[in-house]
Design a protein around this motif. Structure first.
Motif, PDB file in Angstrom:
ATOM      1  N   SER A   1       6.641   9.790  -3.866  1.00 43.91           N
ATOM      2  CA  SER A   1       7.085   8.852  -4.913  1.00 43.91           C
ATOM      3  C   SER A   1       8.604   8.793  -5.029  1.00 43.91           C
ATOM      4  CB  SER A   1       6.487   9.256  -6.261  1.00 43.91           C
ATOM      5  OG  SER A   1       5.091   9.166  -6.196  1.00 43.91           O
TER       6      SER A   1
ATOM      7  N   LEU B   1      10.648   6.973  -1.853  1.00 52.19           N
ATOM      8  CA  LEU B   1      10.327   5.633  -1.366  1.00 52.19           C
ATOM      9  C   LEU B   1      11.582   4.803  -1.084  1.00 52.19           C
ATOM     10  CD1 LEU B   1       7.272   4.872  -3.689  1.00 52.19           C
ATOM     11  CD2 LEU B   1       7.220   5.389  -1.244  1.00 52.19           C
ATOM     12  N   THR B   2      12.381   4.559  -2.103  1.00 53.00           N
ATOM     13  CA  THR B   2      13.525   3.651  -1.939  1.00 53.00           C
ATOM     14  C   THR B   2      14.505   4.152  -0.895  1.00 53.00           C
ATOM     15  OG1 THR B   2      13.780   4.432  -4.196  1.00 53.00           O
ATOM     16  CG2 THR B   2      14.033   2.072  -3.827  1.00 53.00           C
TER      17      THR B   2
ATOM     18  N   SER C   1       8.511   0.238  -0.096  1.00 51.70           N
ATOM     19  CA  SER C   1       8.098  -0.291  -1.379  1.00 51.70           C
ATOM     20  C   SER C   1       6.592  -0.487  -1.338  1.00 51.70           C
ATOM     21  CB  SER C   1       8.793  -1.627  -1.653  1.00 51.70           C
ATOM     22  OG  SER C   1       8.126  -2.278  -2.709  1.00 51.70           O
TER      23      SER C   1
ATOM     24  N   SER D   1       4.774  -2.326  -2.912  1.00 52.80           N
ATOM     25  CA  SER D   1       4.314  -3.704  -3.063  1.00 52.80           C
ATOM     26  C   SER D   1       4.115  -4.367  -1.695  1.00 52.80           C
ATOM     27  CB  SER D   1       5.327  -4.498  -3.888  1.00 52.80           C
ATOM     28  OG  SER D   1       6.573  -4.474  -3.223  1.00 52.80           O
ATOM     29  N   ASN D   2       4.537  -3.683  -0.628  1.00 50.71           N
ATOM     30  CA  ASN D   2       4.376  -4.247   0.717  1.00 50.71           C
ATOM     31  C   ASN D   2       2.955  -4.121   1.250  1.00 50.71           C
ATOM     32  OD1 ASN D   2       7.005  -5.093   1.055  1.00 50.71           O
ATOM     33  ND2 ASN D   2       7.691  -3.086   1.803  1.00 50.71           N
TER      34      ASN D   2
ATOM     35  N   ASP E   1      -2.914   1.456  -1.480  1.00 54.42           N
ATOM     36  CA  ASP E   1      -1.963   2.355  -2.145  1.00 54.42           C
ATOM     37  C   ASP E   1      -2.708   3.331  -3.037  1.00 54.42           C
ATOM     38  OD1 ASP E   1       0.150   1.037  -1.032  1.00 54.42           O
ATOM     39  OD2 ASP E   1       0.465  -0.284  -2.745  1.00 54.42           O
TER      40      ASP E   1
ATOM     41  N   TYR F   1       0.897  -3.538   6.407  1.00 56.47           N
ATOM     42  CA  TYR F   1       2.076  -4.224   5.864  1.00 56.47           C
ATOM     43  C   TYR F   1       1.776  -5.710   5.658  1.00 56.47           C
ATOM     44  CZ  TYR F   1       7.098  -4.786   5.119  1.00 56.47           C
ATOM     45  OH  TYR F   1       8.331  -5.022   4.573  1.00 56.47           O
TER      46      TYR F   1
END
Lengths: 322, 408
Positions: B100, B103-104, B109, B111-112, B118, B333
């Motif tokens: 967690s 990630l960035t 992300s 949301s991909n 997920d 993806y």
């Protein structure tokens, strides 16, 4: 065998030293002795004794899939009694062992035939019979699996030539254990044969000559001279066969998995083939219940020890050491 | 050669880490995907010359045994494949690296990816896996056998009845030809029909089995009836030879197979031009099991930073595109799935994507394998006709409820 060999080497330098007066103290000799047996002792401790102690401990615990053991006393052993697959796998293992034992006389018979004086190409036969012993069990099982195939397999094809419609050897619950046992026999036959041949070659030819002079036929000679004189070899082979058969795993595991399948697709014959070792594997490594698996392993150990002790007790009655 | 190429690109690319060379291990179980995984590892190495990745293939049948032993002894690979049935087991035991907070920094992300994937790899609010691919099950069929029997090809309008009557027409016991394959497989067979009949394998809270419910029994009976009628090879035949191989042999008209079969079927010259796939026939409603793998990191890896970087790359669009081109699986993806459909244009692979809107996640619990390992053995007697479907279903529900009650 190794520890005894090590002990012998350990004793000799000490004695030799004191006799020749080169070694000033006995302790010095013992130091060497311990050094000499150290590799074996360390190996045995690390790879045998410690895991055995660990497994014994685990069998009294309830464990997480990745370690973390909590003491539960005899709970796992009590659970053994309540699990029907335990009883069935003990039966399967005993039946398998019985079949392996029943095949030993054939190995002796073939060995006696190969030992005939004047037989040509004896070593060729010996290699042919011994080849399965040195072949990887997994490769052997895959090959047999292919031959046992119910619809297109070689075995059923050969049977169809004489008008027999063979079953699905590896997936029919009524046949699968016998199919697995046949592979076991095929794999250990050469080993037993070589042990017997060694024993037979140690029998002096005069005994046979004397028997012939006395008018004994081949059957009588075999039963009265050959069998008693190779009885130490028979005993050795029997003990080894029992120990190996009780631990049977690899062939059954390979036979019960479906070729090409990703996950363990259950073979309908599995409940009738599952050996004690197989059950141990399933409990400990598939279902992540290490404690229960360890208890299963210890039941097997107790079983092997018990049967072997009985065999050693009984040997006095029938084994003749020349 | 790879090293040389990487050396050349080192100067122009600043993506490497400051420390010395690092060797990561990436364990996978599917030989057919190995080339794609190797290409991804090579591409990652080109961008990060200091980090090289060894792709380690382990036979699928031994993968989880080996993983468990390695994780217990503290020597698991840095990065490896995770599946749904094992996810909670590994997450709840602290084997996996929490992602967690990474990630960035690693260009990821959530949301991909489809959210159902997920959530399969999230435990108590922490993300442990980055979706790699997903799969659904479709109805593969042999056009040549359909043409010969004069039966219309299956399509999206098909119901259970259509399938049953087609299976009857396509079966020709004299020729050793079967209408359908009905093996006792969960994801490919009875999970789907149980869901289509309105049942469930496990309750939403994961505490009880659904097998003793009438809909579940109907979903199982769908398959045992096909075997009993002789429209499918016997359970023993399907044990001796893996069902997909029987389908590839050209003697079976229909097969419930996964999107993962694409690569294998695509390579088979026998199937070229006469095989296609469509969505599963519907029962009381439409449903299909969806499952997907994730890439996870080992919590005790010696190189946490590099491991996270590689997982980040595995979750990137670039890796997904390599997978779409070379692999037989649908990349997770979003937006790259179409590339997978286009890369294998000989089959109507859009069917697998069409099913996603009504797909249901693969049933799992904390120690899934305890009860899933029993399913095929318990159901076996119903498949070979020696036991009643309802009684084996109730037996399985009992086993499963006991197993679930032991999960804390």
């Amino acid at each position: 065998m190794t520890p005894f060999a090590a002990q012998r080497t350990a004793g000799q330098p000490a004695r030799a030293g004191s006799r020749r007066g080169r070694r000033p103290s006995r302790n010095h000799g013992w130091g060497w002795a311990y050094l000499m047996i150290a590799p074996t002792t360390i190996g045995l401790s690390v790879f045998y004794l410690w895991p055995i102690a660990q497994t014994l401990y685990y069998s009294f615990t309830s464990s997480g899939p990745f370690g973390g053991h909590t003491w539960t006393g005899l709970a796992n052993y009590q659970a053994l009694g309540g699990d029907p697959s335990v009883g069935q796998s003990v039966l399967n293992t005993l039946l398998y062992t019985g079949i392996q034992l029943a095949a030993i006389p054939f190995a002796l018979l073939v060995a006696a035939l190969l030992n005939q004086p004047g037989l040509r190409g004896r070593s060729v036969y010996r290699v042919i019979f011994f080849l399965p012993v040195v072949t990887m069990p997994v490769a052997v099982a895959m090959l047999w699996r292919w031959m046992y195939q119910g619809d297109y397999g070689l075995v059923n094809y050969l049977l169809s030539l004489v008008g027999i419609h063979g079953p699905h050897w590896a997936s029919d619950p009524d046949y699968a254990l016998y199919s697995v046992a046949a592979i076991g026999i095929w794999m250990s036959f050469g080993y037993n044969l070589v042990i017997f041949l060694a024993g037979l070659q140690g029998i002096p030819a005069e005994y046979y000559e004397a028997a012939r002079v006395d008018g004994a036929g081949p059957v009588r000679t075999f039963l009265r001279i050959t069998v008693p004189l190779v009885s130490p070899n028979i005993f050795f082979v029997t003990v080894l066969t029992v120990i190996n058969s009780l631990q049977m795993f690899d062939i059954a595991y390979m036979m019960m998995s479906t070729p090409g399948s990703a996950a363990g697709t259950a073979n309908p014959a599995l409940p009738r083939v599952r050996s004690i070792s197989y059950l141990f594997f399933e409990k400990a490594f598939v279902e992540h219940d290490t404690g229960f698996g360890a208890a299963v392993a210890f039941v097997l150990v107790a079983f092997v020890v018990l049967v072997t002790v009985i065999q050693f007790r009984l040997q006095k009655r029938w084994v003749h050491y020349a | 050669m790879v090293l040389g190429a990487a050396g050349c690109s080192a100067g122009s690319n600043g993506g490497g880490t400051a420390s010395g060379p690092v060797q990561l291990t990436y364990r996978i179980w599917d030989a057919s995907q190995q080339p794609a995984m190797q290409s991804i590892a090579d591409a990652f190495h080109a961008a990060h010359p200091n980090i090289s990745v060894t792709v380690q293939l382990t036979a699928s049948s031994e993968y989880w045994t080996k993983m468990q032993a390695d994780a217990t002894s503290g020597s698991a690979p840095d990065v490896f494949w995770m599946n749904g049935p094992n996810a909670q087991l590994y997450e709840s035991n602290g084997i996996l690296m929490p992602l967690s907070d990474k990630l960035t920094a690693n260009g990821l992300s959530l949301s991909n990816y489809p959210s159902s994937l997920d959530s399969l790899y999230s435990y108590k609010g922490t993300q442990y896996g980055i979706p790699k691919d997903f799969d659904t099950v479709g109805l593969w069929y042999n056009k040549k056998l359909f043409d010969a029997a004069g039966v219309k090809y299956p399509d999206a309008t098909w119901t259970w009845q259509d399938l049953q009557s087609a299976a009857a027409k396509l079966t020709d016991s004299a020729k050793g030809q079967y209408g359908i394959l009905a093996p006792p497989f969960g994801q490919e067979n009875y999970y789907d029909t149980i869901l289509q009949a309105g049942g469930s394998i496990i309750s939403p809270d994961g505490k009880t089995s659904g097998y003793d419910q009438p809909a579940d029994i109907a979903g199982l009976k769908f398959w045992t009836d096909l075997v009993k009628a002789g429209y499918s090879p016997s359970l023993k035949s399907m044990t001796d030879t893996y069902p997909s191989q029987l389908f590839e042999g050209g003697k079976v008209a229909m097969y419930y197979g996964g999107s993962w079969d694409t690569l294998e079927f695509g390579k088979n010259p026998n199937l070229k031009g006469n095989t296609d796939v469509t969505v599963l026939p519907q029962g009381a409603k439409r449903a299909v099991v969806i499952h997907g793998l994730a890439n996870v990191g080992y919590a005790k890896t010696k190189h946490p930073k590099e491991t996270a970087a590689f997982i980040g790359f595995l979750g990137s669009q670039q890796a997904a595109e390599i997978e779409a081109q070379q692999g037989g699986v649908i990349p997770a993806y979003n937006g790259t799935q179409q590339a997978w459909v286009n890369a294998n244009s000989q089959f109507h692979l859009q069917s697998f994507l069409d099913e996603v809107p009504y797909s249901v996640p693969f049933p799992t619990s904390k120690n899934t394998s305890v009860w899933q390992n029993q399913e095929a053995t318990v159901f076996g007697p119903a498949w070979d006709g020696s036991a009643d479907v309802a009684s084996v279903a109730k037996q399985m529900a009992g086993i499963m409820n006991t197993a679930l009650s032991k999960e804390k």
